[in-house]
Motif scaffolding. Structure first.
Motif, PDB file in Angstrom:
ATOM      1  N   PRO A  13      36.428  37.120  47.706  1.00  0.00           N
ATOM      2  CA  PRO A  13      35.623  38.106  46.978  1.00  0.00           C
ATOM      3  C   PRO A  13      35.132  39.266  47.846  1.00  0.00           C
ATOM      4  O   PRO A  13      34.720  40.290  47.309  1.00  0.00           O
ATOM      5  CB  PRO A  13      34.452  37.284  46.427  1.00  0.00           C
ATOM      6  CG  PRO A  13      34.410  36.047  47.245  1.00  0.00           C
ATOM      7  CD  PRO A  13      35.806  35.795  47.723  1.00  0.00           C
ATOM      8  N   THR A  16      37.826  42.998  48.256  1.00  0.00           N
ATOM      9  CA  THR A  16      38.001  44.149  47.364  1.00  0.00           C
ATOM     10  C   THR A  16      36.662  44.552  46.770  1.00  0.00           C
ATOM     11  O   THR A  16      35.701  43.785  46.791  1.00  0.00           O
ATOM     12  CB  THR A  16      38.966  43.829  46.196  1.00  0.00           C
ATOM     13  OG1 THR A  16      38.409  42.769  45.424  1.00  0.00           O
ATOM     14  CG2 THR A  16      40.349  43.455  46.692  1.00  0.00           C
ATOM     15  N   ARG A  18      35.181  45.809  43.145  1.00  0.00           N
ATOM     16  CA  ARG A  18      35.454  46.002  41.718  1.00  0.00           C
ATOM     17  C   ARG A  18      34.440  46.981  41.152  1.00  0.00           C
ATOM     18  O   ARG A  18      33.283  47.004  41.555  1.00  0.00           O
ATOM     19  CB  ARG A  18      35.373  44.668  40.971  1.00  0.00           C
ATOM     20  CG  ARG A  18      36.452  43.688  41.384  1.00  0.00           C
ATOM     21  CD  ARG A  18      36.409  42.370  40.619  1.00  0.00           C
ATOM     22  NE  ARG A  18      35.057  41.893  40.357  1.00  0.00           N
ATOM     23  CZ  ARG A  18      34.558  41.663  39.126  1.00  0.00           C
ATOM     24  NH1 ARG A  18      35.289  41.850  38.059  1.00  0.00           N
ATOM     25  NH2 ARG A  18      33.322  41.233  38.980  1.00  0.00           N
ATOM     26  N   THR A  19      34.894  47.784  40.216  1.00  0.00           N
ATOM     27  CA  THR A  19      34.024  48.760  39.569  1.00  0.00           C
ATOM     28  C   THR A  19      34.249  48.731  38.069  1.00  0.00           C
ATOM     29  O   THR A  19      35.239  48.195  37.577  1.00  0.00           O
ATOM     30  CB  THR A  19      34.306  50.188  40.082  1.00  0.00           C
ATOM     31  OG1 THR A  19      35.639  50.552  39.744  1.00  0.00           O
ATOM     32  CG2 THR A  19      34.078  50.297  41.581  1.00  0.00           C
ATOM     33  N   ARG A  20      33.302  49.332  37.365  1.00  0.00           N
ATOM     34  CA  ARG A  20      33.406  49.508  35.918  1.00  0.00           C
ATOM     35  C   ARG A  20      32.916  50.920  35.606  1.00  0.00           C
ATOM     36  O   ARG A  20      31.877  51.348  36.119  1.00  0.00           O
ATOM     37  CB  ARG A  20      32.542  48.463  35.215  1.00  0.00           C
ATOM     38  CG  ARG A  20      32.381  48.704  33.726  1.00  0.00           C
ATOM     39  CD  ARG A  20      31.690  47.590  32.994  1.00  0.00           C
ATOM     40  NE  ARG A  20      30.392  47.274  33.571  1.00  0.00           N
ATOM     41  CZ  ARG A  20      29.555  46.378  33.061  1.00  0.00           C
ATOM     42  NH1 ARG A  20      29.892  45.694  31.988  1.00  0.00           N
ATOM     43  NH2 ARG A  20      28.397  46.148  33.622  1.00  0.00           N
ATOM     44  N   LEU A 165      30.511  46.566  40.933  1.00  0.00           N
ATOM     45  CA  LEU A 165      30.199  45.229  40.428  1.00  0.00           C
ATOM     46  C   LEU A 165      30.000  44.229  41.561  1.00  0.00           C
ATOM     47  O   LEU A 165      30.457  44.403  42.647  1.00  0.00           O
ATOM     48  CB  LEU A 165      31.319  44.743  39.506  1.00  0.00           C
ATOM     49  CG  LEU A 165      31.567  45.642  38.293  1.00  0.00           C
ATOM     50  CD1 LEU A 165      32.792  45.157  37.523  1.00  0.00           C
ATOM     51  CD2 LEU A 165      30.358  45.681  37.384  1.00  0.00           C
TER      52      LEU A 165
END
Length: 165
Positions: A13, A16, A18-20, A165
């Motif tokens: 985890p 990387t 992560r995005t939104r 995120l």
């Protein structure tokens, strides 16, 4: 680094981000005011006169009279320090503060200065916004970090902003 830690960093985890998509924001600006060469660099101040924010979880308008304190550094890059207020479509206020950087090939930056439309992939324009909200329904904004990618148009910048995120 032991094998388990290396796996966590290289493949797990932590390997990387992560995005939104949070929203797209378009800002209307007046021409910048040039202060001139200061101990920190070549200072300019931009004035935001309004704008629009459109996202799945938040939408509204940018209130008049926000500021963008810019410094052109000796390497030609431009740093941004912006503070603005968003009024949501429900009438709630949210502050948005961001720092950013814009740089690229001299010919591309010169074309931007002349008000020409250029390919946004031809230069680097990124921001890192944070938020403050008093409204309970928007309190989630207080606990997130965001990043954004921008493009400069003659009337002002537009950014796609993403929640990390």
């Amino acid at each position: 680094m032991d094998r388990d830690t290396k796996a966590l960093v290289d493949e797990g985890p932590l390997s990387t981000i992560r995005t939104r998509h949070l929203f797209t924001i378009q800002l209307d600006v007046r021409p910048v005011v040039t202060v001139g060469s200061t101990p920190n660099g070549f200072r300019r101040v931009g004035f935001v006169t309004g704008g629009e924010i459109v996202g799945e979880r938040i939408r509204g308008k940018v209130l008049n009279e926000a500021n963008d304190w810019q410094v052109k550094r000796p390497d030609g890059s431009l740093t941004l320090d912006v503070r603005l207020v968003i009024e949501t479509d429900r009438g709630m206020l949210v502050t948005m503060t961001y720092r950013g950087v814009r740089h690229g090939p001299a010919d591309v930056i010169d074309r931007l200065k002349r008000g020409e439309i250029v390919d946004p992939a031809s230069y680097y324009f990124r921001i890192a916004p944070t938020f403050e909200a008093a409204d309970a329904d928007l309190a989630w904004l207080n606990g997130i970090l965001a990043i954004g990618t921008g493009h400069r148009f003659p009337q002002g910048p537009i950014y796609n902003v993403f929640e990390v995120l």
